[in-house]
Design a protein around this motif. Structure first.
Motif, PDB file in Angstrom:
ATOM      1  N   LYS A   1      45.991  21.109  35.958  1.00  0.00           N
ATOM      2  CA  LYS A   1      46.945  22.047  35.365  1.00  0.00           C
ATOM      3  C   LYS A   1      46.461  23.494  35.420  1.00  0.00           C
ATOM      4  O   LYS A   1      47.021  24.352  34.766  1.00  0.00           O
ATOM      5  N   ILE A   2      45.418  23.750  36.183  1.00  0.00           N
ATOM      6  CA  ILE A   2      44.950  25.119  36.303  1.00  0.00           C
ATOM      7  C   ILE A   2      46.014  25.955  37.024  1.00  0.00           C
ATOM      8  O   ILE A   2      46.677  25.474  37.937  1.00  0.00           O
ATOM      9  N   GLU A   3      46.189  27.185  36.612  1.00  0.00           N
ATOM     10  CA  GLU A   3      47.231  28.038  37.169  1.00  0.00           C
ATOM     11  C   GLU A   3      46.616  29.301  37.747  1.00  0.00           C
ATOM     12  O   GLU A   3      45.732  29.900  37.142  1.00  0.00           O
ATOM     13  N   LEU A   4      47.085  29.677  38.923  1.00  0.00           N
ATOM     14  CA  LEU A   4      46.692  30.946  39.527  1.00  0.00           C
ATOM     15  C   LEU A   4      47.865  31.915  39.447  1.00  0.00           C
ATOM     16  O   LEU A   4      49.007  31.535  39.702  1.00  0.00           O
ATOM     17  N   ARG A   5      47.560  33.158  39.091  1.00  0.00           N
ATOM     18  CA  ARG A   5      48.591  34.202  39.066  1.00  0.00           C
ATOM     19  C   ARG A   5      48.342  35.089  40.276  1.00  0.00           C
ATOM     20  O   ARG A   5      47.586  36.050  40.226  1.00  0.00           O
ATOM     21  N   GLU A   6      48.989  34.729  41.370  1.00  0.00           N
ATOM     22  CA  GLU A   6      48.702  35.384  42.641  1.00  0.00           C
ATOM     23  C   GLU A   6      49.337  36.767  42.741  1.00  0.00           C
ATOM     24  O   GLU A   6      50.453  36.982  42.276  1.00  0.00           O
ATOM     25  N   ALA A   7      48.614  37.648  43.394  1.00  0.00           N
ATOM     26  CA  ALA A   7      49.123  38.991  43.669  1.00  0.00           C
ATOM     27  C   ALA A   7      48.196  39.630  44.701  1.00  0.00           C
ATOM     28  O   ALA A   7      47.039  39.219  44.850  1.00  0.00           O
ATOM     29  N   PRO A   8      48.671  40.608  45.443  1.00  0.00           N
ATOM     30  CA  PRO A   8      47.775  41.334  46.352  1.00  0.00           C
ATOM     31  C   PRO A   8      46.663  42.010  45.541  1.00  0.00           C
ATOM     32  O   PRO A   8      46.913  42.568  44.467  1.00  0.00           O
ATOM     33  N   LEU A   9      45.452  41.963  46.041  1.00  0.00           N
ATOM     34  CA  LEU A   9      44.337  42.594  45.329  1.00  0.00           C
ATOM     35  C   LEU A   9      43.338  43.151  46.328  1.00  0.00           C
ATOM     36  O   LEU A   9      43.363  42.810  47.517  1.00  0.00           O
ATOM     37  N   GLU A  10      42.474  44.006  45.817  1.00  0.00           N
ATOM     38  CA  GLU A  10      41.426  44.615  46.617  1.00  0.00           C
ATOM     39  C   GLU A  10      40.096  44.101  46.093  1.00  0.00           C
ATOM     40  O   GLU A  10      39.800  44.196  44.905  1.00  0.00           O
ATOM     41  N   LEU A  11      39.286  43.522  46.970  1.00  0.00           N
ATOM     42  CA  LEU A  11      38.068  42.838  46.554  1.00  0.00           C
ATOM     43  C   LEU A  11      37.065  43.782  45.908  1.00  0.00           C
ATOM     44  O   LEU A  11      36.296  43.375  45.029  1.00  0.00           O
TER      45      LEU A  11
END
Length: 682
Positions: A352-362
């Motif tokens: 049930k782990i959830e990722l909140r995806e979005a463009p990002l800069e490392l």
């Protein structure tokens, strides 16, 4: 212009023709004695005009004519009407005259009209003076062989179509040197390359950097060539740079003489199966226990954090009391971090782990992770050196979760390294993948533990180190979160006392996720406490809140210590507070009290926070009241539930004092009269 002599007797030349026939007759008698008994080949002579002059048993068997039926007839009788229409029989004789012989395959016609596939060799016969004496013709019936070849071709075509349309397996061929020579749709689906992009490329393009350094592609081909096949499992790289766990079968292909002609390779994606196997070690009861334990631990943490915030507002009489308060606060932060880890373990093990995806800069992820870990490193006089490329490293991912991963690694490096030591974060991009290395000069790792340290509750207590090693779940969380992003994490060390290196590989600029688990976008309700928000500061201080009017606050919580400590905090801030230990008491408290803000615990016995909210919302006097939910659950789905129920803010226990200030500030805004409007009620 004089036409060149073709060697064929011109029409109307009777004397030369008679001489040629006599010569052919003499030759035919000798020829007939040799070839007459042969039955597997049609062997016969033609005169210079193409008429049959001799006929053997094989010709009678293959073509169906007896000698007296066919001798003297033109050999074009054996050809199809289509071939005769384009003068193919004459063309064969002309080519035989020009080149000495003519070889051909095609359909021929028997006496009964049936067709057979023939291999034909026509040889021009010449006299001593070079003049044309006629032709020798040898015909073989290859109908059976042709049918076998055609059947094989059709079988190969069907097999090719079958392989091409397999979508769940990557099936392709390699030449003996390991270059791709064929590519099916399953390979495109799994690995991402189209045939035009990958055919001709070496198989090593699918292997991670460390496997290339170890020569794994060549070793697999050698094993397959020596033993017939090689079966292997390991990480492989897709076109977009993401990693997947592959089961690979490599089979050597040899020709009839035993020479190696290439390899057949079948690849399956077992990423999900591997993950499931790793999680089978934790039973369903353990999953439920971890989630329940972590949730229940939040309740006692909440009043302690409230009490610490209260102590910060109260006048302190001595430096010893100040140090004791800071010590308690640091331990609360540590406990909060452990609880957050336990909750994440429960979510991961239950899928049930959830990722909140979005463009990002490392670069930003690394900067925030270093900042969050600074209390750990600065407290021990350790220096964190960050080495990153100047060019941006963009990807799709969950910023908070990636910060959590790096913060965990920095925390580990700090905990197991000497005071004043140096920790290095080294970042570089290669082959569509960003590699992040966290290196320390601490106690190191024993050989044989590089993989096991990522297991749940795994700790190596045989090496000297800090007495408080935690629960042994941080690295397991790191691996799970990295793999959810389509990446990998590994550990290496030269041995005890030599330090450790943790390497993370993440795909850059992916167009989709190949990791495991459901993905979701974060709801837009009030800001949610990040998984390790409490761990970002060793001794978080209560920020100076803006001057607020005295507000009326209702606290509804069945945990008396939590409710009372929060009431004490709000009262020290100058607010009028009422406490209810149940939903029923909440109805009693509002009989002569109209709150500006109501903070309601969700998990209460008999009547939970959702039902309590519905009852309070039914009071017209509370139309302007701001309602905030207090709970130990902070997943996006939990926030969605509270929003759907009518709560305007979602507070995750233990709540930082700054979050309470946000609640009060929003409630105060509602009390402020709009320009030109009547004064708000008092």
């Amino acid at each position: 212009m004089t036409k060149p002599d073709s060697g064929l007797a011109p029409p109307g030349s009777a004397a030369p023709q008679a001489e040629s026939l006599a010569a052919v007759g003499h030759s035919s008698r000798r020829f007939e004695a040799l070839v007459q008994p042969i039955e597997d080949y049609a062997i016969f002579l033609l005169d210079p005009e193409g008429c049959v002059a001799t006929w053997n048993r094989g010709a009678a068997r293959i073509k169906g004519y007896e000698a007296h039926e066919i001798i003297g007839q033109h050999f074009s009788r054996f050809y199809t009407e289509e071939a005769k229409a384009r003068r193919w029989p004459e063309h064969e004789l002309e080519q035989a005259v020009l080149h000495g012989r003519f070889n051909d395959e095609g359909w021929r016609v028997r006496k009964d009209g049936s067709m057979f596939w023939a291999n034909v060799v026509i040889t021009a016969l010449r006299e001593h003076d070079g003049s044309l004496a006629g032709f020798a013709k040898v015909t073989r019936d290859l109908t059976v062989e042709r049918r076998q070849v055609e059947a094989l071709r059709l079988s190969e075509e069907r097999f090719r179509l079958l392989v091409e349309n397999v979508s769940d397996y990557a099936i392709f061929m390699l030449d003996p040197e390991g270059h791709v020579v064929s590519w099916n749709s399953g390979a495109t689906n799994l690995i991402g390359y189209r045939p035009a992009e990958i055919v001709g490329q070496h198989v090593s393009v699918f292997y991670p950097i460390e496997d290339l350094a170890d020569g794994l592609p060549e070793a697999e081909m050698r094993r397959a060539a020596e033993e017939g096949r090689s079966v292997n499992e390991g990480w492989r790289v897709r076109k977009d740079g993401s990693m997947f766990w592959a089961n690979v079968t490599l089979t050597a292909i040899h020709d009839a003489q035993g020479r190696l002609t290439g390899f057949a390779k079948v690849t399956r994606d077992l990423t999900e199966s591997r993950r499931n196997e790793e999680l089978e070690h934790s039973s369903e009861q353990m999953k439920q226990f971890l989630a329940l334990l972590a949730h229940e631990l939040r309740n006692p943490l909440a009043p302690v954090r409230n009490a610490i915030a209260t102590l910060r507002l109260a006048p302190l009489t001595s430096a010893e009391t100040d140090r004791a308060r800071d010590l308690i606060e640091r331990q609360i932060v540590h406990l909060t971090r452990l609880v957050d880890d336990l909750l994440d373990v429960g979510r991961i093990t239950s899928g049930k782990i959830e990722l909140r995806e979005a463009p990002l800069e490392l670069h930003e992820v690394i900067a925030h992770a270093v900042e969050a870990a600074q209390p750990f490193t600065a407290g021990r006089g350790q220096q964190v050196d960050v080495q990153v490329p100047e060019t941006p490293l963009r990807m799709i991912g969950d910023h908070t979760r990636l910060v959590q991963v790096l913060q965990n690694l920095l925390h580990n490096a700090s905990k197991f390294s000497p005071d004043g030591s140096r920790i290095v974060i080294d970042v570089h991009a290669a082959s569509r993948v960003a590699q992040i290395q966290v290196r320390d000069h601490g106690r190191g790792l024993r050989p044989g533990t590089f993989e096991s340290i990522f297991g749940l509750f795994s700790q190596d207590r045989t090496l000297p180190g800090p007495s408080e090693n935690g629960l042994g779940i941080g690295l397991m969380l790191c691996r799970s979160l990295v793999e959810l992003h389509g990446g990998t994490i590994s550990a290496t060390s030269a041995g005890p006392g030599t330090g450790s290196t943790f390497s993370i590989r993440l795909p850059l600029e992916r167009t989709g996720m190949h990791g495991l688990g459901p993905l979701s976008s974060a709801p837009s309700l009030s800001p949610l406490s990040p998984p390790l928000a409490g761990a970002a500061h060793a001794a978080p201080s209560v920020p100076a809140a803006p001057a607020l009017p005295a507000l009326r606050v209702l606290i509804v919580d069945d945990n008396c210590d939590s409710a009372d400590s929060l009431a004490m905090l709000f009262e020290l801030k100058g607010h009028d507070v009422r406490v209810a230990y149940s939903a029923r008491q909440a109805r009693e408290r509002i009989a002569d009290f109209t709150p500006d803000a109501a903070l309601i615990d969700i998990a209460m016995p008999e009547i939970d926070g959702y039902a309590a909210l519905r009852e309070l919302r039914g009071e017209v006097r509370l139309a302007n009241t701001l309602f905030a939910a207090m709970t130990g659950f902070g997943q996006a789905a939990d926030v969605e539930l509270t929003r759907a129920a009518g709560f305007e803010m979602h507070l995750v226990k233990p709540v930082d004092a700054a979050r309470f200030d946000e609640v009060l500030a929003r409630a105060a805004e509602r009390r402020q009269p709009a320009p030109g409007s009547a004064q708000a009620k008092t």
